[in-house]
Design a protein around this motif. Sequence first.
Motif, short mmCIF file in Angstrom:
data_model
loop_
_atom_site.label_atom_id
_atom_site.label_comp_id
_atom_site.label_asym_id
_atom_site.label_seq_id
_atom_site.Cartn_x
_atom_site.Cartn_y
_atom_site.Cartn_z
N PRO A 174 -6.38 -9.01 5.85
CA PRO A 174 -7.08 -8.49 4.66
C PRO A 174 -7.28 -6.98 4.78
N GLY A 175 -7.20 -6.29 3.64
CA GLY A 175 -7.39 -4.85 3.62
C GLY A 175 -6.15 -4.05 3.94
N VAL A 176 -5.02 -4.71 4.24
CA VAL A 176 -3.79 -4.02 4.60
C VAL A 176 -2.74 -4.28 3.53
N ARG A 177 -2.04 -3.22 3.13
CA ARG A 177 -0.97 -3.34 2.13
C ARG A 177 0.34 -2.91 2.76
N TYR A 178 1.39 -3.69 2.51
CA TYR A 178 2.73 -3.35 2.98
C TYR A 178 3.56 -2.89 1.80
N ASN A 179 4.23 -1.76 1.97
CA ASN A 179 5.09 -1.21 0.92
C ASN A 179 6.51 -1.70 1.15
N ASP A 180 7.00 -2.55 0.25
CA ASP A 180 8.32 -3.16 0.42
C ASP A 180 9.34 -2.49 -0.50
N SER A 181 9.22 -1.18 -0.68
CA SER A 181 10.17 -0.44 -1.51
C SER A 181 11.55 -0.47 -0.88
#
Length: 985
Positions: A174-181
Amino acid sequence: MTRVFKLNRFRGRLVAATMLAGGAIVPVAGVHAQVTTGNIRGQVTAPDGTSAAGAQVSARSTGTNQTYRAIADANGSYVLTGLRPGQYEVSATVGTETTRQIVTLGIGQSASLDLGFAADIAAAAPEGGAEIVVTGGRLNETRTSEVATNVSREQIERLPQTDRNFLSFAALAPGVRYNDSETDKGFRSGAATASQVNVFIDGVSLKNKLREGGVAGQQNSRGNPFGQLAVQEFRVLTQNYKAEYEQAESAIITSVTKSGTNEFHGEAFGQYTDKGLSQKSFIDIRDGNAKPAFERKQYGVSLGGPIIKDRLFFFAAYEGNDQNRAFNVKSNGTAEQIAEFERFSGRKITDFQGAFVSPFRGDFYFGKLTLTPDDRQVFDLSFSRRQETDIQGFGGNTAFEYAENKRNKVDTYLFKWTYNGDKFINEFNANYLNYEFNPTSLNPNLPSFDYSGVVLFGGKDSTRRELQQGYTIRDDFTYSGFDNHVIKVGARVEVTDIQFANNAYVQPRYTFLREPINNLNFSFPAEARLGLGNGNILASNTQVGLYAQDDWDVTERLQLNLGVRWDYETNGFNNDYVTPTNAAAALRSLPRTSYFDPENYITNGNSRKPFAGAIAPRFGFSWDIKGDRSTVIFGGAGRYYDRNNFNNTVDELSRTINPVGVFRFSADGAPRNGQPTTVWNPSYLTRDGLLALRNANPQVSLPELFAVKNNAKPPVNDQFSFGVRQRFGIFEASLSGSYQRGRNGYTNIFATRRNGGLGGCCDTASAIANGYSNVIIGLDGLDTRYKALFFTLDKNYTRASGWGLNIAYTLGKAEQNGGDLFSLDAVTPKDYGWRPTKGDERHRVVVSGMVDLPYGFQFSTLSTFGSGAAYQVVDSTNGASSGFSRFTAAYPEKNCIKGLFAFCEVNLTLANRLKIAGKHQVELAVDVLNAFNNKNFTGFDEGFNNQINPATGQVIDPLLPANGTTASGLLTLPRRIQFRVGYRF
């Protein structure tokens, strides 16, 4: 001729650094930095139900047979420290009776395991004694103050993912975002930027100290930071991590690699997807584009096993990553803009438009030797190499000929030695990181032409070679000889050498504007930029870190985690720089303000003292209310210092030795926006023509002056958390509140504002008189704040149950002031006011799970749902000039699950594992990625002006809705199918 400039090289200090760290080394030293090992603690209960004082406790690795030992104290308490992640047979012996449990310990875990003797078995035991064996599963971590998530090997192997980037599983926390660009893969946490994270592989920090991105090699890269085939498991620390962790303000990932064991194990895999297995993008359908080419192949092999049984082991792995993806070049200019471009340039817009393939090639190599000469020592020696080429930087208005080849290479070398003594463990780590980033223009001999809003073509305006070399030694000493205390102290010294060659604007870049108010159109360029130097920057920085920490069991139910860390850098802000005389004069000619004192930006090479105040206290607690780990209250507070990227402050020196001349042109030679202009002449359309103009009149191509604040401080984040963990039958739940406050972020602002430095931009008369077109100063004034609630519900997968479920929910609010590296739209960052940060998302739910099905099949999912990430918006209703614009944020419209979410991605996997010939296994799997073909839009209108046009009675520039009609792109690829095949033994 190339000029070489050195910034305070500290080779000689490495010797002193070695002595400093060596001072913490007892005659024996050890391998695993505390960021990779864990511990098991608990109570031993004798057959009669009393505390088993003096019980012999041991943990034997089932893979290597290495054994760790401890003796229970008077209360029956024991602690086994310095354990590598893996499966252990933990035993306790009281008299002639022994109880054993087979358990799995995760990376960095502080796990609890009570050992006892069943009364009925003990009563029926034969005279020779009884042995009780219990086969358990993965240990849970409840008595810890850290907010952390462990990602197991089963999750890494079985959950669906697009391209084997293990960072993608950071989203399980929780609180972590992964950028899958498709062109930029990384992660971030809270309100901090991606630069303020850190990743450790076997204790080696992959911190990017050159540029943004946080992880070496990840800025604008679709590659993977480390081969997933070599990763055993990893841990995501979101908050309240202990004092042994350094150089991060937000999330930390610590990973451990695979090692050989007493059995030979190998693996081979291949996975494939392409255009024919993918849906056509919504954007391509909407815009009438052809379906772009797409193909991705990934493959790899690994092998590990014994060289000498119980003593020497090896492991090796290779992964390949081949991708071809086309991007559409299509101008978004209006018909009127395009017609004017074609009339004056003599080129057709169709000469540049079309679908062009962006090839990516990546290779990863890893090798490791592990020596266990006895039960007290482990030696590791490893090497890894990541190298890739990536042609990108085109699409939309940018032509393919403007692309660059982003060459990346990251090498790590690691030596580790651990010694497990009586009631102490010493861990020693020496490593070397070599990171080379070399983006190269495909057409370096072509000028570039930017017709604003229509097309950018020609050669990329810069070719760079950036080199980061880090030499690190670290020692961690853990002592458990005091009752109820585990004391840790450690030292870390790193010498970072940097080479920075930025050949910018070797060929000129021409910018064409359509501004009738300034008598500008596409008939001639409004501006040209030309590099006027060719210098190579060399820099060195020695970083020292010291910490002390005590995990104190105040009672059997209450544990306190008390720690403090101190970090020091010898050259964090280009400390040896000497301000040129004319630059000092230009700075002193400007008005003093509350944010600018010229003397604080002028240095004689001794004015910038290293910051010695990076003292970071950290406190945490966990209280097991009932003593059975069913309900645990936890919390903590701490300070966390990060460091500035070299790129943040390098412009001060780079623009001195590699000045960029700015030429401004007009039809009549009249000044524009306070800057002098030159009447345009077609002879200026070459490098030689611009140089001839400069030689005739140097005033027309003055460079900008960048200045660094002498007493700037490194970024810092204060964190607070409080929560509860609760066991509900087979489920473990956690609810915690988080607050974070970041300060001292580095940015650049104008020092030439009108009205005594408090008005609009810019009064440059005094700067021009001293040889500069403008003055830009650095300021440690970016602030962030983050408030959140984290909820997790976990039932980890076990073979016995055949299923697992993990849910992570984040309710958060992330805010910032200022801009990013440049905050030029207001006087200071504070004048921007607080607003949601780019990427802020109020609600985010990540659901992962797996279930065994009949006939060897297994189904798994990793699905993400979000309320929509914020994007920046500028309100120019009260004026577009500095001080009048209002900076805010907006969120995309919700278009998923009947308007409940704005972001939805459901990834599914169906796999079958077939056993052949004993322990040999073949896996066949199909992934359905973005299974429901959700349209996760991005690229929205970022400005508006709500003034009413008297002639039409309409708003001059309304903010367009953030939906599929106005979006310029998608955050995720459309639905696609991916096939995988694997073999293990």
